[in-house]
Design a protein around this motif. Sequence first.
Motif, PDB file in Angstrom:
ATOM      1  N   PRO A  65     -21.194  27.716  14.456  1.00  0.00           N
ATOM      2  CA  PRO A  65     -21.048  27.601  12.998  1.00  0.00           C
ATOM      3  C   PRO A  65     -19.602  27.484  12.554  1.00  0.00           C
ATOM      4  O   PRO A  65     -19.339  26.998  11.449  1.00  0.00           O
ATOM      5  CB  PRO A  65     -21.697  28.898  12.479  1.00  0.00           C
ATOM      6  CG  PRO A  65     -21.697  29.836  13.639  1.00  0.00           C
ATOM      7  CD  PRO A  65     -21.847  28.978  14.853  1.00  0.00           C
ATOM      8  N   VAL A  66     -18.652  27.929  13.379  1.00  0.00           N
ATOM      9  CA  VAL A  66     -17.246  27.787  13.004  1.00  0.00           C
ATOM     10  C   VAL A  66     -16.863  26.320  12.902  1.00  0.00           C
ATOM     11  O   VAL A  66     -16.147  25.905  11.984  1.00  0.00           O
ATOM     12  CB  VAL A  66     -16.355  28.525  14.018  1.00  0.00           C
ATOM     13  CG1 VAL A  66     -14.884  28.240  13.750  1.00  0.00           C
ATOM     14  CG2 VAL A  66     -16.604  30.026  13.952  1.00  0.00           C
ATOM     15  N   PHE A  67     -17.359  25.505  13.821  1.00  0.00           N
ATOM     16  CA  PHE A  67     -17.072  24.077  13.744  1.00  0.00           C
ATOM     17  C   PHE A  67     -17.717  23.453  12.510  1.00  0.00           C
ATOM     18  O   PHE A  67     -17.155  22.522  11.909  1.00  0.00           O
ATOM     19  CB  PHE A  67     -17.552  23.375  15.014  1.00  0.00           C
ATOM     20  CG  PHE A  67     -16.746  23.708  16.233  1.00  0.00           C
ATOM     21  CD1 PHE A  67     -15.371  23.566  16.230  1.00  0.00           C
ATOM     22  CD2 PHE A  67     -17.355  24.173  17.378  1.00  0.00           C
ATOM     23  CE1 PHE A  67     -14.617  23.869  17.348  1.00  0.00           C
ATOM     24  CE2 PHE A  67     -16.613  24.486  18.502  1.00  0.00           C
ATOM     25  CZ  PHE A  67     -15.241  24.332  18.492  1.00  0.00           C
ATOM     26  N   ASP A  68     -18.902  23.946  12.133  1.00  0.00           N
ATOM     27  CA  ASP A  68     -19.527  23.447  10.904  1.00  0.00           C
ATOM     28  C   ASP A  68     -18.660  23.770   9.692  1.00  0.00           C
ATOM     29  O   ASP A  68     -18.522  22.949   8.774  1.00  0.00           O
ATOM     30  CB  ASP A  68     -20.921  24.056  10.731  1.00  0.00           C
ATOM     31  CG  ASP A  68     -21.896  23.576  11.793  1.00  0.00           C
ATOM     32  OD1 ASP A  68     -21.677  22.475  12.336  1.00  0.00           O
ATOM     33  OD2 ASP A  68     -22.865  24.299  12.087  1.00  0.00           O
ATOM     34  N   ALA A  69     -18.062  24.992   9.691  1.00  0.00           N
ATOM     35  CA  ALA A  69     -17.176  25.358   8.589  1.00  0.00           C
ATOM     36  C   ALA A  69     -15.921  24.492   8.572  1.00  0.00           C
ATOM     37  O   ALA A  69     -15.440  24.100   7.502  1.00  0.00           O
ATOM     38  CB  ALA A  69     -16.804  26.837   8.690  1.00  0.00           C
TER      39      ALA A  69
END
Length: 239
Positions: A65-69
Amino acid sequence: MRRAAEEDAAEEAAGPGGLRGARSELRQRVRERRRLRLGILVLVSVVLLGAIPLFFGIRTLSRDPVFDALDQLDVPGWATAETVDNVSGSRWCLQDCRLRERTAESERAPEETARVYERALAADGWQPWKVTRCPERPAKGSYTCWRRDELTLDLWVREPTCVPPPVDGEPAVPPSRAASAAPPAAGECAGSLVSVKVRNAIDDERTRPQPSTDPSLTGEDPYPTFSGDPLGELTRSPS
């Protein structure tokens, strides 16, 4: 005449029973078909109810999810070309916590690229983090550190490393001539290189208090040094 009458009577006696048997068999077939349809419906429902959470679970585990952010940052397209993501470690901090690294190429100068990234991070809730060892090693260009919730982020924007493209699988400039070779033209080596590193705060050593070496805080030596004989002079007991 008598035999015909007896046959008619036998057919009349068997007729109602034959109809009742056919009706019973028909009802049984209908019930079997209903059970089969109900079983198929239950099976399809179980498959769908299990497949949907499984799909989203696998998708969540495979995509951090960090990459999505980071994808949702308000950064223009010219600053996010050739994006490459790398991840290592465990999401649940088993042995090593997860480390997320992203590199991207920007079409514009490092100063302008750094400004748009810093502005996007601030708008997304990241706070500038003034901490020692930022960077941990001397680095050229713009290097800033950020914190948000349980994460820390390092942003490094610098000039690209300009290397001529290979020719027939071989370097364009041999290593022996690389130092004396003329640098590429300005138009061939423009833009900037962006590196983003995101770590869990509990795994970032910079969030932990560093031991002080101030002598005034050491206090009294718990192991004093004795001079001479530690037992002192022996005294004779009275006889």
